[in-house]
Write an enzyme that holds these catalytic residues in place. Structure first.
Site, PDB file in Angstrom:
ATOM      1  CE  LYS A  25      32.251  -9.295  -8.759  1.00  0.00           C
ATOM      2  NZ  LYS A  25      32.177  -8.214  -7.763  1.00  0.00           N
ATOM      3  CG  ASP A  52      28.615  -6.506 -10.263  1.00  0.00           C
ATOM      4  OD1 ASP A  52      27.698  -5.951  -9.626  1.00  0.00           O
ATOM      5  OD2 ASP A  52      29.811  -6.476  -9.915  1.00  0.00           O
ATOM      6  CG  ASN A  95      28.370  -0.693  -5.217  1.00  0.00           C
ATOM      7  OD1 ASN A  95      29.366  -0.031  -5.526  1.00  0.00           O
ATOM      8  ND2 ASN A  95      28.210  -1.207  -4.019  1.00  0.00           N
ATOM      9  N   GLY A  97      31.808  -2.468  -9.734  1.00  0.00           N
ATOM     10  CA  GLY A  97      33.191  -2.071 -10.001  1.00  0.00           C
ATOM     11  C   GLY A  97      33.746  -2.762 -11.241  1.00  0.00           C
ATOM     12  NE  ARG A 125      33.589  -0.141  -5.019  1.00  0.00           N
ATOM     13  CZ  ARG A 125      33.245  -1.286  -5.577  1.00  0.00           C
ATOM     14  NH1 ARG A 125      31.982  -1.497  -5.945  1.00  0.00           N
ATOM     15  NH2 ARG A 125      34.140  -2.210  -5.778  1.00  0.00           N
ATOM     16  CB  SER A 173      44.425  -5.680  -9.492  1.00  0.00           C
ATOM     17  OG  SER A 173      43.179  -6.337  -9.380  1.00  0.00           O
ATOM     18  CG  ASP A 321      36.706 -10.547  -3.759  1.00  0.00           C
ATOM     19  OD1 ASP A 321      37.073  -9.564  -3.071  1.00  0.00           O
ATOM     20  OD2 ASP A 321      36.256 -10.452  -4.906  1.00  0.00           O
ATOM     21  CE  LYS A 348      38.353  -5.423  -3.549  1.00  0.00           C
ATOM     22  NZ  LYS A 348      38.579  -6.820  -3.738  1.00  0.00           N
ATOM     23  CD  GLU A 349      31.459  -5.467  -3.585  1.00  0.00           C
ATOM     24  OE1 GLU A 349      32.569  -5.417  -3.010  1.00  0.00           O
ATOM     25  OE2 GLU A 349      31.259  -6.154  -4.599  1.00  0.00           O
ATOM     26  CG  HIS A 395      28.370  -9.872  -3.172  1.00  0.00           C
ATOM     27  ND1 HIS A 395      29.012 -10.629  -4.099  1.00  0.00           N
ATOM     28  CD2 HIS A 395      29.168  -8.788  -2.997  1.00  0.00           C
ATOM     29  CE1 HIS A 395      30.128 -10.025  -4.486  1.00  0.00           C
ATOM     30  NE2 HIS A 395      30.234  -8.907  -3.826  1.00  0.00           N
ATOM     31  NE  ARG A 396      33.274 -11.607  -3.093  1.00  0.00           N
ATOM     32  CZ  ARG A 396      32.813 -12.560  -3.902  1.00  0.00           C
ATOM     33  NH1 ARG A 396      32.260 -13.646  -3.399  1.00  0.00           N
ATOM     34  NH2 ARG A 396      32.913 -12.427  -5.211  1.00  0.00           N
ATOM     35  CE  LYS A 423      28.446  -5.354  -6.237  1.00  0.00           C
ATOM     36  NZ  LYS A 423      29.609  -5.466  -7.045  1.00  0.00           N
TER      37      LYS A 423
END
Ligand code: DC
Length: 669
Positions: A25, A52, A95, A97, A125, A173, A321, A348-349, A395-396, A423
């Site tokens: 991604k 994304d 969503n 980022g 966010r 970052s 992640d 994060k998400e 997703h994670r 995602k």
């Protein structure tokens, strides 16, 4: 992709085989934007197709970039040297980022009349530090909602680039990445310096950015992790062709799988240990916990090593992640695992520290958490609990917790909203099922039978769609057998039983959605005719033909589960199925439905003679000696004479739920 409300993972026992992973991604969206900013055409291979990247591609089209998609190869004609559109444009960032941040910066540095919005979570966010940095260098950006958060409105800048541009490095970052990608647009006649304020987190993602910038002709001078200088005269140059590596974060689930599951090991295609993605360092952490990993150019192989895994304490700042995957591996360890320096999880998400703690606790684990750390205690055999995992549109979270299905207690795991994996990895569960295995007894089968025209096919396929299960229309197998027999020149009267059984044993049939293919030829309409049904009825009374089709029918019992529709599903083929439904309706009602169907298809029909036919067929079906129509002893009867299809589906789902208790049935709401 599974777009069901939830997906029940049966207890999984092992895994072996090869998976080819989708593109990264982080690399995909950077490459898309860089290709858009440079002059000329770039052919991007192995691009990730996900929510994304769709967001980014849509935005590039709005900017009048040339975008041609051909599978996972995308050709981008850049905006370099061309005028950008002058009209006002509103971008929807979902969503994403990785699209929102760099696009904001590029649009703000270039200038125009742009609005950037997203889903509600996107509006929570933070983006203030990036906006501050952009305002510092003269960009015009307004907040349309809350200060510090999207949505944003961008105007024309008055750039002041003589002094160093400060940007905070300790929140995300992506802010620095965004500036690094946007500022070359303004560096034609002067060098531009960016200064990081605070400790820079997620440095590996900056490495990806610098690496890709170099591929596009921008050689950023890095002074430690504090100062970055874009040299004067920098200009984006298309690399012509570029390949996107497979996503190293996505690889983490299969690396963990190889470490957790017994079997011949897992091979991952598309990314190797020399990847430019920071998350590849997950392999060191996984190895520390016990995984045995080997690698070559663009591949990894993982075997189970130490078992149980070993609990570790690790600073995860470099793999934010993939570190979530360690949290689930920790459930299989011999002692607690502490993941430190993970404050970024909170923005994060979803707040991932809260999410991972809450969902691990549902499985029975003891978890402690702090502002930037989490400790997970393993689950010993006997301690695992059935849980319905909430996935927070993250997703994670969904992918991580699928790995809990390998638990020692063989409890199933429910994953809510499984489509959130889109995602980054739309076919994640398909990939998991392609390598995971379990004994047949663990793969649930729901059998639905009933008299002709009771609507069992409709009910079965609707329930299958709700559960994400495979669907076996066993009647179609008899119809195809009869069709194939006639095509092969065999006769049904007198019947050529041995030859038809031989044919049935190696029937080249394939189901694709509603279509039935015989030898790759679509025979759907031919077998669905009234004549097709009569022929099927003739071959279905032949014991050797029934025997010949048993193996084929068993082969439909695949992960994650099966809806089997037909005569002997519950009595012969799947005798130990945990739910059997015998669907009935009065002859009058069935005749009425069939009549409606025929009229809709443009046939003329008489309702009374249809009813007489149905009753005669019922009598024949019930009294025939081979596979007579009768409910399995443990079948639940459902008379749908006065029920809608939806109500019948709900009833079956309620019965199914009562056999699969996962806590609160949120899917019923
Ligand atoms: O459900 P259907 O109309 O497609 O079935 C076609 C014929 O096959 C019908 O006569 C019933 C018979 N059949 C069977 O004997 N065993 C099954 N498992 C399914 C159908």
């Amino acid at each position: 992709m599974f777009s069901t409300a939830f997906l029940d993972l049966p207890p999984l026992q092992g895994a072996s085989g090869t998976v080819t992973l989708p593109g990264s991604k982080s690399i995909s969206n950077r490459v898309l934007l860089l290709s858009a900013l440079c002059q000329g055409t770039t052919v991007v291979h192995d691009l990730l197709d996900s929510d994304d990247t769709q967001v980014m591609l849509a935005a590039l089209r709005q900017l009048d970039c040339g975008v041609q998609v051909n599978g996972t190869t995308v050709t981008i004609t850049g905006l370099g040297g061309r005028a950008w559109p002058t009209e006002a444009i509103e971008f929807f960032m979902g969503n994403a980022g990785t699209a929102m941040r760099p696009l904001t910066a590029a649009l703000a540095v270039h200038g125009g009349d742009f609005t950037l919005k997203g889903v509600p979570r996107m509006h929570e966010r933070p983006i203030g530090d990036l906006v501050d940095a952009l305002r510092e260098l003269g960009c015009t950006i307004d907040y349309l909602g809350n200060e510090g958060f999207p949505p944003l409105r961008i105007g024309q800048p008055r750039l002041q680039l003589d002094k160093a541009i400060p940007v905070r490095g300790d929140v995300s970052s992506q802010f620095l990445t965004a500036l690094l990608m946007a500022l070359p647009l303004a560096a034609q006649d002067r060098a531009i310096t960016i200064e990081v304020v605070g400790e820079l987190i997620s440095k590996p993602y900056i490495e990806i950015t610098l690496n890709l910038l170099a591929r596009y002709g921008i050689d950023v001078e890095r002074q430690g992790w504090e100062r970055f200088v874009i040299p004067a005269g920098s200009r984006y140059q298309s690399p012509g062709t570029i390949h996107v590596e497979a996503d190293a974060s996505s690889a983490s689930y299969f690396i963990a799988l190889g470490a957790i599951a017994s079997g011949d090991g897992i091979r991952i295609q598309g990314v190797g240990a020399d990847s430019i993605q920071g998350d590849i360092r997950f392999i060191d952490a996984a190895a520390q916990m016990g995984a045995q990993i080997t690698s070559g150019p663009n591949w990894l192989e993982i075997q189970r090593g130490a078992w149980p895994l070993q609990g570790i304490t690790l600073d995860c700042n470099h793999i934010p992640d993939a570190a979530m995957t360690l949290a689930v591996m920790a459930l299989y360890a011999d002692g607690p695992t502490t993941l430190r320096n993970i404050a970024s999880w909170r923005v994060k998400e979803t707040d991932r520290i809260v999410a991972m703690a809450a969902e691990s606790r549902k499985l029975g684990a003891t978890v402690e958490e702090g502002p930037d750390w989490i400790t997970i205690h393993p689950l010993a055999p006997g301690q695992w609990q059935r849980a319905s995992i909430h996935t927070y549109d993250d997703h994670r979270v969904a992918m991580c917790f699928s790995l809990a299905a390998f638990n020692a207690d063989q409890v199933p795991v429910r994953i809510e909203d499984p489509k959130c994996v889109a995602k980054t990895f739309p076919d994640y569960f398909e990939a998991l099922f392609s390598v995971a295995h379990t004994e047949a007894a663990n793969i649930p089968v729901i059998c639905i039978d009933g008299p002709t025209a009771s609507g069992k096919g409709t009910l079965a396929s609707r329930v299958a769609a709700k559960l994400g299960y495979h669907y076996l229309d066993s009647g179609a197998l008899y119809r195809v057998t009869a069709h194939a027999a006639l095509q092969a020149g065999l006769t049904l009267e007198p019947v050529d039983e041995t030859a038809i059984a031989d044919l049935a044993r190696r029937l080249p049939v394939r189901f694709e959605g509603e279509q039935v293919l015989l030898n790759n030829v679509d025979v759907t309409d031919a077998i669905r005719s009234e004549q097709g049904g009569m022929n099927a009825s003739k071959v279905s009374v032949l014991p050797t033909v029934r025997e010949a089709l048993v193996q084929l029918q068993h082969s439909f019992q695949r992960l994650p589960g099966l809806l089997a529709d037909g005569r002997d599903m519950g009595t012969v083929i799947f005798r130990s199925a945990p739910l059997k439904v015998f669907l009935t309706a009065s002859a009058a009602k069935r005749a009425e439905r069939r009549h409606k169907q025929l009229i809709l298809k443009g046939f003329s029909a008489n309702i009374d003679s249809l009813r007489a036919d149905l009753e005669a067929r019922d009598a024949r079906d019930m009294s025939r000696s081979v596979a007579p129509l009768k409910p399995a002893q443990d079948a639940l009867q459902l008379d749908n004479s006065s029920l809608t299809i939806d109500t019948s589906v709900d009833q079956v789902m309620i019965w199914w739920h009562s056999r699969q208790v996962f806590g609160q049935p949120t899917w019923l709401n």
